[in-house]
Design an enzyme around this catalytic site. Structure first.
Site, mmCIF file in Angstrom:
data_model
loop_
_atom_site.group_PDB
_atom_site.id
_atom_site.type_symbol
_atom_site.label_atom_id
_atom_site.label_comp_id
_atom_site.label_asym_id
_atom_site.label_seq_id
_atom_site.Cartn_x
_atom_site.Cartn_y
_atom_site.Cartn_z
ATOM 1 N N CYS A 2 8.855 -107.471 57.124
ATOM 2 C CA CYS A 2 9.026 -108.908 57.094
ATOM 3 C C CYS A 2 9.744 -109.301 55.819
ATOM 4 C CB CYS A 2 7.661 -109.582 57.100
ATOM 5 S SG CYS A 2 6.595 -108.942 58.397
ATOM 6 N N ARG A 27 15.244 -109.015 58.094
ATOM 7 C CA ARG A 27 14.052 -108.177 58.061
ATOM 8 C C ARG A 27 13.119 -108.458 59.243
ATOM 9 N NH1 ARG A 27 13.931 -106.644 52.317
ATOM 10 N NH2 ARG A 27 11.840 -105.834 52.489
ATOM 11 N N ASN A 99 4.127 -108.382 53.641
ATOM 12 C CA ASN A 99 5.070 -107.437 54.242
ATOM 13 C C ASN A 99 4.488 -106.050 54.042
ATOM 14 O OD1 ASN A 99 7.352 -106.007 55.137
ATOM 15 N ND2 ASN A 99 8.238 -106.005 53.084
ATOM 16 N N GLU A 481 25.335 -91.457 68.248
ATOM 17 C CA GLU A 481 25.577 -92.818 67.751
ATOM 18 C C GLU A 481 25.962 -93.753 68.912
ATOM 19 O OE1 GLU A 481 24.935 -94.450 65.250
ATOM 20 O OE2 GLU A 481 26.306 -96.139 65.223
ATOM 21 N N GLU A 488 20.573 -100.010 72.029
ATOM 22 C CA GLU A 488 20.152 -101.045 71.091
ATOM 23 C C GLU A 488 20.572 -102.448 71.548
ATOM 24 O OE1 GLU A 488 21.932 -100.322 67.275
ATOM 25 O OE2 GLU A 488 20.293 -101.292 66.211
ATOM 26 N N HIS A 504 20.555 -77.200 79.935
ATOM 27 C CA HIS A 504 19.194 -76.795 79.570
ATOM 28 C C HIS A 504 18.183 -77.885 79.906
ATOM 29 C CE1 HIS A 504 20.648 -73.174 77.671
ATOM 30 N NE2 HIS A 504 21.597 -73.908 77.094
#
Ligand code: M6R
Length: 608
Positions: A2, A27, A99, A481, A488, A504
């Protein structure tokens, strides 16, 4: 995880609390709130679910005036992002913001319930409010009360508190979560980072672990948890030059993707001279240190970790140096062997990632020859703790999904590879890399010409549930990435795999609905990647190949080929990541998700 801001001043503080809080939203943005001691020496608390803009709206119709107060923006750890779990938390005459994570909150709850304290939230933080209230009633001053609170807590915390008993005082404590004091004539502040202070003051004092501070409008006093007074010099923050706006782009992510060409050009301009790389760009005497280095431990999280993985491929390809790239949340808890001559390298965009900070603190107590950080934020916790610092100068990255920070880290790591290559028998390799680096801005410009094509492809992903990204060698971390970016911001489940690993296990997932994206720069691994993609095609998978290799039609049958501009082997990760960033961006546009602030995430991960 936070953001905390607090102010005590001779003038009204609501404005500075809100302005500080807005800068800490990276944050977390699950809820926001403030508590102010009003003229009648009573605490007035205003909280809301969601972003600081919602809080502003409430405060516009019901102003909180006063001279001492605290503010908080939350990323939920304990308890859903709902009003009762929003900070500040109150207990009788006190209000606190927190926090971090209180590991012994369950035991403390039992202890406090026996003393008749009622809990109204699901958070771990509420125990701090009740504890502070309990000790405030039994202590002669706020420092004594806070000292007793801090001694009871296990875990990581940064706390700011106010109490009606001491209406002109702000109290704060920290252990494992960053906190800074900001000072100005007639006002003092407490903040999770320097950036939130930038509109108010450039003078600050960082707190260290196990410290308490008491502030009023004219003075501040720092103590350790045993009550010993600490004196620490004030520091002047460097001016931040970059403006924070979208510059006509629809989203910060889009703007930040397009800034990459200029950031790389600037890195080349500032770090490369007529004779090649300038000396000691990683800090005083860093060239000498790097040339003596036998091992490197790279430690980072998320996208920064993917950058570290690429550095490992680069450095081991051309030197005898043994590199490891490790996720910070793993490194910090495991037993690590540190052979003589090992350099520790932390990579972080924000410089505030809790796991990376802890890893770095752990490394400082080990036998490393030096601690180097590659970071985008000057005067962050990570840069302050490091012996040597390379600033990536990418400018503020606002979008939660990291793009320009990644390529700016890669260029730094490529510069590091160039210095280290001087230990190699191949005396021309540094020149080869240099040539490729210099050509990079023009190649990136050409890569952006693919935008239209990628926009079209993105439509095919709108209704997909899963996607696989495949690469070999330096393209494997780019596959990781690419998958990270896609999940995301689009919420599509995506995996990055080393292409050879497909058979595999993951091959079982392939059917006519699964898109599989192959990243295939023209290098010695092309035939291997093509065989892996043929295995996907044989199972009717939907194959997309990003490549600068000219392929015969037999290889491209039922395959979407996206022709990439040619580029040198060493710079290929910086080129191939760009269409991956654009693809995620345009799939997110198709899916109408919140691109810059995806659900459940925060820009900086300040808890473990
Ligand atoms: O600030 P850092 O580089 O230390 O952050 C590390 C990760 O939290 C970050 O890269 C995260 O994975 C990004 N949101 C990915 O886009």
């Amino acid at each position: 995880m936070c953001g905390i801001f607090g102010a005590v001043s001779k003038s009204e503080i609501q404005g500075s609390l809100i302005s500080g809080l807005s800068k800490l939203e990276y944050r977390g943005y699950d809820s926001a709130g403030i508590s102010i001691i009003t003229g009648r020496q009573k605490i007035k608390r205003v909280r809301c679910v969601g972003k600081v803009k919602n809080l502003k709206r409430i405060l516009n119709s019901s102003r909180s005036s006063g001279f001492c107060g605290i503010a908080h923006t939350r990323w939920a750890t304990h308890g859903q992002p709902i009003l009762k779990n929003s900070h500040p938390h109150n207990s009788s005459k006190v209000s606190i913001v927190h926090n971090g994570i209180i590991e012994n909150s369950d035991e403390l709850k039992v202890y406090l319930k026996k003393k008749n304290y009622k809990f109204t939230s699901d958070t771990d933080s509420e125990v701090i409010a009740h504890l502070f209230s309990y000790y405030a009633e039994r202590s002669s001053d706020g420092v004594e009360a806070m000292k007793r609170v801090a001694k009871k807590l296990n875990g990581s915390f940064a706390i700011a508190a106010i109490c009606e008993r001491w209406p002109d005082h702000l109290l704060a404590a920290c252990n494992g979560s960053p906190l800074l004091i900001g000072t100005k004539k007639g006002s003092n502040f407490i903040s999770s980072d320097i950036h939130a202070l930038s509109e108010t003051t450039d003078t600050y004092v960082p707190l260290q672990d196990n410290e308490i501070v008491e502030l009023n409008s004219t003075d501040y006093k720092i103590y350790n948890f045993t009550g010993r007074k600490i004196s620490r010099k004030q520091t002047k923050a460097k001016k931040q030059t970059s403006e924070i706006n979208k510059n006509g782009y629809k989203h910060f992510m889009q703007k930040e993707i397009y800034e990459q060409q200029e950031i790389i050009s600037n890195a080349i301009k500032h770090q490369i001279g007529k004779k090649g790389l300038l000396p000691n760009i990683f800090g005083p005497n860093s060239d000498k240190l790097l040339l003596k280095t036998k091992h490197i431990h790279f430690v980072a999280c998320g996208t920064s970790y993917n950058a570290a993985l690429i550095a490992k491929y680069w450095i081991e390809e051309i030197t005898d140096i043994v590199c490891t790239a490790e996720i910070a949340s793993e490194y910090r808890y495991r037993t690590v062997n540190v052979p003589p001559g090992t350099l520790f390298v932390a990579i972080s965009q924000s410089g505030e990632t809790a796991d990376t900070i802890y890893s770095l603190k752990k490394a400082k107590n080990r036998n490393y020859c030096s601690i180097l950080s590659i970071c985008n934020v000057p005067e962050s916790s990570i840069t302050r703790l490091s012996d040597l610092v390379y600033l990536t100068h990418a400018g503020p990255e606002i979008s939660v999904a990291s793009t320009k920070a990644f390529t700016s880290q890669l260029i730094a790591l490529l510069f590091m590879t160039m210095v280290l290559s001087r230990t190699s028998k191949n005396k021309t390799i540094e020149k080869t890399i240099l040539k490729q680096v210099k050509a990079l801005p023009a190649i990136i410009k050409k890569t952006f010409l693919l935008e239209k094509e990628i926009k079209k492809i993105a439509k095919n992903f709108k209704n997909k549930k899963h996607t696989l990204f495949l690469g070999r060698g330096v393209s494997y971390p780019i596959a990781l990435e690419a998958a990270l970016k896609l999940k995301e911001i689009t919420y599509i489940h995506a995996e990055g795999y080393a292409a050879g690993e497909l058979k595999h296990g993951p091959l079982a997932l392939v059917d006519k609905n699964l898109p599989v994206i192959g990243l295939m720069p023209d290098n010695n691994l092309v035939n291997q990647v093509l065989s892996n993609l043929a295995e996907v095609r044989a199972r009717q998978g939907l194959v997309y190949i990003f490549t600068n290799k000219k392929l015969s039609s037999s290889k491209t049958d039922k395959t979407n080929v996206i022709n990439m501009p040619s580029c040198g082997h060493f710079v290929s990760p910086l080129v191939y990541v760009i269409p991956m960033q654009l693809l995620s961006y345009y799939v997110a546009i198709e899916k109408k998700t919140n691109i810059d602030q995806p659900r459940n995430l925060a820009k900086s991960v300040t808890v473990e």
